[in-house]
Motif scaffolding. Structure first.
Motif, PDB file in Angstrom:
ATOM      1  N   CYS A 141      36.672  44.082  49.469  1.00  0.00           N
ATOM      2  CA  CYS A 141      35.919  43.094  48.685  1.00  0.00           C
ATOM      3  C   CYS A 141      35.911  43.419  47.189  1.00  0.00           C
ATOM      4  N   GLN A 142      36.289  44.645  46.806  1.00  0.00           N
ATOM      5  CA  GLN A 142      36.384  44.981  45.374  1.00  0.00           C
ATOM      6  C   GLN A 142      37.349  44.043  44.650  1.00  0.00           C
ATOM      7  N   GLN A 153      41.407  38.838  36.600  1.00  0.00           N
ATOM      8  CA  GLN A 153      42.308  39.649  35.785  1.00  0.00           C
ATOM      9  C   GLN A 153      43.728  39.638  36.358  1.00  0.00           C
ATOM     10  N   ASP A 180      37.655  40.960  44.833  1.00  0.00           N
ATOM     11  CA  ASP A 180      37.014  39.738  44.350  1.00  0.00           C
ATOM     12  C   ASP A 180      36.614  39.861  42.885  1.00  0.00           C
ATOM     13  N   GLU A 181      36.215  41.063  42.459  1.00  0.00           N
ATOM     14  CA  GLU A 181      35.833  41.297  41.064  1.00  0.00           C
ATOM     15  C   GLU A 181      37.047  41.241  40.131  1.00  0.00           C
ATOM     16  N   TRP A 182      38.228  41.547  40.646  1.00  0.00           N
ATOM     17  CA  TRP A 182      39.437  41.674  39.833  1.00  0.00           C
ATOM     18  C   TRP A 182      40.366  40.474  39.914  1.00  0.00           C
ATOM     19  N   LYS A 183      40.028  39.528  40.749  1.00  0.00           N
ATOM     20  CA  LYS A 183      40.936  38.398  40.983  1.00  0.00           C
ATOM     21  C   LYS A 183      41.302  37.670  39.687  1.00  0.00           C
TER      22      LYS A 183
END
Length: 172
Positions: A63-64, A71, A66-69
């Motif tokens: 799920c980490q 970028q 999701d924060e980087w999608k």
């Protein structure tokens, strides 16, 4: 949509392409602690391959991503959903069927991560396995020249066998 299967002779530039793209990803995800590996056939010196640079990114939790999608999208990556592979998230750079880079995201040290690593290392280590795999890929490319899904599925038994053999060899 069927995608053409095109195998090219090994190109040392693939390692440079990986290094450049790894820097691009690290730069885009500047506040993240990343573990990136070059995987797939382009990561094995001397092995013919489809000219697509495969990379794997190790994370603590899927799920980490999701924060980087955002970028990753900003540097040209599109997430491709594969519900049949819940252990991985997958991003492609370039158009469908003509991508230049594939980013496979796994939980670091998970079975899926370790299997990718083992397969690459076994092909790097064993000239005989590398030659067998190359012959298989060339045969399958002739059998399924316009069907990447069947080509990929037909490689699976060799890959699984190689991983199992490598796992046995690593046991104490």
């Amino acid at each position: 949509m069927n995608q053409e299967v095109h195998i090219e002779t090994y190109d040392a530039a693939w390692a440079d392409q990986y290094a450049a793209e790894a820097m691009n990803i690290c730069s885009a995800l500047e506040n993240a602690e990343l573990l990136l590996e070059h995987i797939g056939s382009t990561a094995v010196p001397g092995l013919s391959a489809k000219p697509v640079v495969d990379m794997m990114l190790g994370v603590e939790k899927l799920c980490q991503i999701d924060e980087w999608k955002g970028q990753l999208e900003a540097i040209g990556y599109e997430e491709v959903h594969h519900p049949d592979m819940p252990e991985r998230r997958f991003f492609r750079k370039g158009p469908r069927g003509a991508g230049t880079h594939h980013l496979h995201i796994y939980v670091y040290q998970s079975e899926a991560w370790n299997n990718q690593w083992l397969f690459r290392e076994e092909l790097r280590r064993s000239l005989a396995k590398r030659k067998d795999y190359e012959r298989l890929k060339q045969t399958l490319a002739r059998l399924y020249p316009h069907d990447r899904k069947r080509y990929t599925a037909a490689k699976a038994p060799f890959i699984q066998r190689t991983i199992k053999q490598a796992q046995r060899c690593r046991l104490p």
